[in-house]
Design a protein around this motif. Sequence first.
Motif, PDB file in Angstrom:
ATOM      1  N   VAL A  24       0.852  -1.178   0.000  1.00  0.00           N
ATOM      2  CA  VAL A  24       0.000   0.000   0.000  1.00  0.00           C
ATOM      3  C   VAL A  24       0.891   1.233   0.000  1.00  0.00           C
ATOM      4  N   VAL A  25       0.650   2.116  -0.961  1.00  0.00           N
ATOM      5  CA  VAL A  25       1.321   3.412  -1.009  1.00  0.00           C
ATOM      6  C   VAL A  25       0.265   4.452  -0.676  1.00  0.00           C
ATOM      7  N   MET A  26       0.367   5.047   0.508  1.00  0.00           N
ATOM      8  CA  MET A  26      -0.656   6.001   0.932  1.00  0.00           C
ATOM      9  C   MET A  26      -0.160   7.421   0.769  1.00  0.00           C
ATOM     10  N   LEU A  27      -1.010   8.262   0.168  1.00  0.00           N
ATOM     11  CA  LEU A  27      -0.717   9.674  -0.017  1.00  0.00           C
ATOM     12  C   LEU A  27      -1.715  10.500   0.781  1.00  0.00           C
ATOM     13  N   SER A  28      -1.193  11.471   1.522  1.00  0.00           N
ATOM     14  CA  SER A  28      -2.043  12.322   2.351  1.00  0.00           C
ATOM     15  C   SER A  28      -1.476  13.728   2.355  1.00  0.00           C
ATOM     16  N   VAL A  29      -2.353  14.711   2.242  1.00  0.00           N
ATOM     17  CA  VAL A  29      -1.912  16.103   2.274  1.00  0.00           C
ATOM     18  C   VAL A  29      -1.343  16.451   3.648  1.00  0.00           C
ATOM     19  N   LEU A  30      -2.039  16.003   4.706  1.00  0.00           N
ATOM     20  CA  LEU A  30      -1.654  16.346   6.073  1.00  0.00           C
ATOM     21  C   LEU A  30      -2.036  15.221   7.017  1.00  0.00           C
ATOM     22  N   GLY A  31      -1.178  14.973   8.010  1.00  0.00           N
ATOM     23  CA  GLY A  31      -1.498  13.971   9.013  1.00  0.00           C
ATOM     24  C   GLY A  31      -1.040  14.417  10.386  1.00  0.00           C
ATOM     25  N   SER A  32      -1.625  13.814  11.402  1.00  0.00           N
ATOM     26  CA  SER A  32      -1.111  14.016  12.757  1.00  0.00           C
ATOM     27  C   SER A  32      -0.035  12.963  13.009  1.00  0.00           C
ATOM     28  N   GLU A  33       0.864  13.278  13.925  1.00  0.00           N
ATOM     29  CA  GLU A  33       1.943  12.331  14.210  1.00  0.00           C
ATOM     30  C   GLU A  33       1.379  10.997  14.693  1.00  0.00           C
ATOM     31  N   THR A  34       0.414  11.051  15.610  1.00  0.00           N
ATOM     32  CA  THR A  34      -0.178   9.821  16.148  1.00  0.00           C
ATOM     33  C   THR A  34      -0.928   9.050  15.073  1.00  0.00           C
TER      34      THR A  34
END
Length: 228
Positions: free
Chosen positions: A171-181
């Motif tokens: 799985v290659v996941m792309l996300s604009v923004l994430g939280s550390e947790t």
Amino acid sequence: MSLPPNVHISSHPCLQAKISQLRSHKTSTRETRDLVHEITTILGVEAFSTVLKSTKRGTDQTPLGIEYDTQDIEPANVAMVPILRSGLGMTEAINNLLPAPVPIYHLGLFREKFTLQPVEYYNNLPYQRQDGSDSNTAAADTAILLDPIVATGATAEAAIHLLREWGVKRVVMLSVLGSETGIRRAVDSWPGGVEFWTGAVDEKCNERGMIVPGLGDIGDRLFVAIGK
């Protein structure tokens, strides 16, 4: 912050400037859509330079009649999986970036507002039954999982489990923004099977599971659903 080696945070200056613009409450719906598209394109370029390889597929001729070797991507068996609804805002950018159209399968997951746990309401991952086998196999080797925001990580974790059960190898996941947790929770759900690419990481979520300072509800902003 120290994150696992399979988490990649973009340092591209244009991407960072665009995330700053996207954070603003003054950014319009049209601008939000454009910024998500542009950020996703940059993330895709950075991710695919690592997770995809170039391979020879055959030969062709230029307009001058000169033969040349044609190139394609490896693995060729790739599928795009946006998480509904906000993942749809990233789909066109990735589709335009890849050299040929790929299958797009959708996962519908929403976060229950009291428990903040994911609820699956739609899944169109197709299964392929091998000849002479009782087991189902995935229709893709690599799944490109799209979700602009990874807050608590519960939705990403659930999607990754579904894709793993489906039978993908990676799985290659792309996300604009994430939280550390949230990012840690996502990548820990399948050690060795997930590569996570994001534009930025914020430290925490508030009591409602929203990233702080974050981007607000990006699905509402993309689809003019504020106040639903």
